[in-house]
Design a protein around this motif. Structure first.
Motif, PDB file in Angstrom:
ATOM      1  N   GLU A  13      62.676 -30.624 -96.651  1.00 41.96           N
ATOM      2  CA  GLU A  13      63.031 -29.748 -97.428  1.00 41.96           C
ATOM      3  C   GLU A  13      61.980 -28.090 -96.361  1.00 41.96           C
ATOM      4  N   SER A  14      61.221 -28.301 -95.319  1.00 42.65           N
ATOM      5  CA  SER A  14      61.176 -27.159 -94.784  1.00 42.65           C
ATOM      6  C   SER A  14      62.124 -27.308 -93.710  1.00 42.65           C
ATOM      7  N   ALA A  25      65.057 -25.727 -95.054  1.00 42.12           N
ATOM      8  CA  ALA A  25      64.395 -24.609 -95.383  1.00 42.12           C
ATOM      9  C   ALA A  25      64.771 -23.656 -93.495  1.00 42.12           C
ATOM     10  N   GLN A  54      68.374 -23.716 -92.648  1.00 39.74           N
ATOM     11  CA  GLN A  54      69.628 -22.277 -93.331  1.00 39.74           C
ATOM     12  C   GLN A  54      68.940 -20.986 -93.675  1.00 39.74           C
ATOM     13  N   ALA A  55      67.829 -20.418 -93.029  1.00 40.27           N
ATOM     14  CA  ALA A  55      67.313 -19.733 -92.911  1.00 40.27           C
ATOM     15  C   ALA A  55      67.890 -18.782 -90.826  1.00 40.27           C
ATOM     16  N   ARG A  67      68.088 -25.868-104.223  1.00 38.74           N
ATOM     17  CA  ARG A  67      68.145 -24.791-103.088  1.00 38.74           C
ATOM     18  C   ARG A  67      68.063 -23.415-103.531  1.00 38.74           C
ATOM     19  N   ARG A  86      67.352 -18.854-102.526  1.00 36.70           N
ATOM     20  CA  ARG A  86      67.021 -17.879-101.499  1.00 36.70           C
ATOM     21  C   ARG A  86      66.469 -17.191-102.021  1.00 36.70           C
ATOM     22  N   LEU A 142      59.984 -17.635 -95.202  1.00 34.47           N
ATOM     23  CA  LEU A 142      61.089 -17.880 -94.784  1.00 34.47           C
ATOM     24  C   LEU A 142      62.604 -17.217 -96.265  1.00 34.47           C
ATOM     25  N   TRP A 184      64.363 -19.156 -97.819  1.00 31.24           N
ATOM     26  CA  TRP A 184      65.260 -20.589 -98.507  1.00 31.24           C
ATOM     27  C   TRP A 184      64.620 -21.701 -99.147  1.00 31.24           C
ATOM     28  N   GLU A 185      64.620 -21.582-100.295  1.00 29.63           N
ATOM     29  CA  GLU A 185      63.871 -23.324-100.363  1.00 29.63           C
ATOM     30  C   GLU A 185      64.176 -24.216-100.279  1.00 29.63           C
ATOM     31  N   PHE A 186      63.972 -25.349-100.580  1.00 30.41           N
ATOM     32  CA  PHE A 186      65.231 -26.769-101.385  1.00 30.41           C
ATOM     33  C   PHE A 186      64.079 -27.511-101.732  1.00 30.41           C
TER      34      PHE A 186
END
Length: 274
Positions: free
Chosen positions: A61-62, A65, A68-69, A105, A107, A151, A153-155
């Motif tokens: 997940e990290s 993220a 994506q960022a 997911r 923002r 960041l 974004w988070e997942f």
């Protein structure tokens, strides 16, 4: 139905991800085709050593993220594939691929990030510390505080589905049988296909001992990876020292537990022994 032709490798990088001191770097390869297709991102785990930190599987997940960022901050929907230089299920030394579905997911907006930084700064002003006093003197150990992943974004909620790569005929000699095993091993760099995701576009793979950050990003990637590995070692040593202090069985030792001001990253580390 759109054609499988046209997938192109448009971005490739050695990217730091996760908390410093916990995670290190990931190999990011992003493929795009256009026509409204979501980019396909392969997240590769380099050769693991004693200082590699948390595995990519445990920190996927990290890694998502961070990708994506760094490369798609506008929020494009991405399809993720995890790559390891060994198969996840049995750890045999042939390249492994798995589709990763992330069910959550979101923002993280500027105001939320500001508030998180403020709360983190308040909570991390002090760290737990333990001083062990023996006949030989006093030694202080400070438990390392957490580091904020700031960041956009988070997942959450990863699920894996194993993929079977297709080996072109030209790559047949890249695999060799292992002694006393029915399994093959990859003995040289090669290219495989993932037709379900990338059609006829080849994907480079390497034997696990060759798959290191400097192979992809040169000296600068090696430097970034080495700094992250050093942070993992420091955190492991600090954590082990603190736990050993709390659980010491040395005769006559006196252990004092208290709070100590947290050292900033640019501070010179204090001498643990007094």
């Amino acid at each position: 139905m759109p054609s499988d032709a046209g997938w192109r490798l448009v971005r490739e990088a050695v990217l730091p991800f996760g908390q410093p001191g916990v995670c290190t770097v990931v190999h990011v390869r992003a493929y795009e085709r256009g026509h409204g297709d979501a980019p396909v991102v392969i997240l590769g785990e380099f050769r693991r050593t004693g200082g590699s930190g948390q595995s990519l599987t445990n920190a996927i997940e990290s890694a998502a993220a961070a990708t994506q960022a760094a490369f798609y901050p506008a929020g494009e929907k991405l399809r993720f594939i995890q790559h390891t230089p060994y198969r996840l299920l049995d750890h045999h030394p042939v390249p492994g691929f798995s589709e990763v579905t992330l069910f959550g997911r979101r923002r993280v907006g500027p105001a939320c990030r500001w508030w998180r930084r403020r709360q983190h700064e308040r909570r991390s002003r002090w760290s737990a510390a333990a001083t062990v006093v023996t006949i030989d003197g006093a030694t202080r150990h400070v438990f390392p505080p957490p580091v904020l992943e700031d960041l956009g974004w988070e997942f959450r909620g990863a699920n894996w589905r194993a993929l079977e790569p297709v080996w072109p005929a030209a790559e047949a000699d890249a695999l060799r049988g292992q002694p006393d095993s029915v399994q093959d091993e990859l003995i040289r760099p090669a290219e495989v296909l993932l037709p379900e995701f990338l059609g006829d576009t080849p994907v480079a793979v390497w034997p696990k001992d060759l798959y290191v950050p400097e192979l992809i990003g040169g000296p600068e990637a090696a430097r970034i990876a080495a700094n992250r590995v050093a942070a993992v070692h420091r955190r492991q040593e600090q954590t082990t020292g603190f736990i050993d202090a709390l659980t010491t069985t040395e005769t006559g030792a006196i252990v004092t537990l208290y709070g100590a001001p947290t050292e900033k990253p640019d501070d010179q580390p204090s001498n643990p022994s007094t």
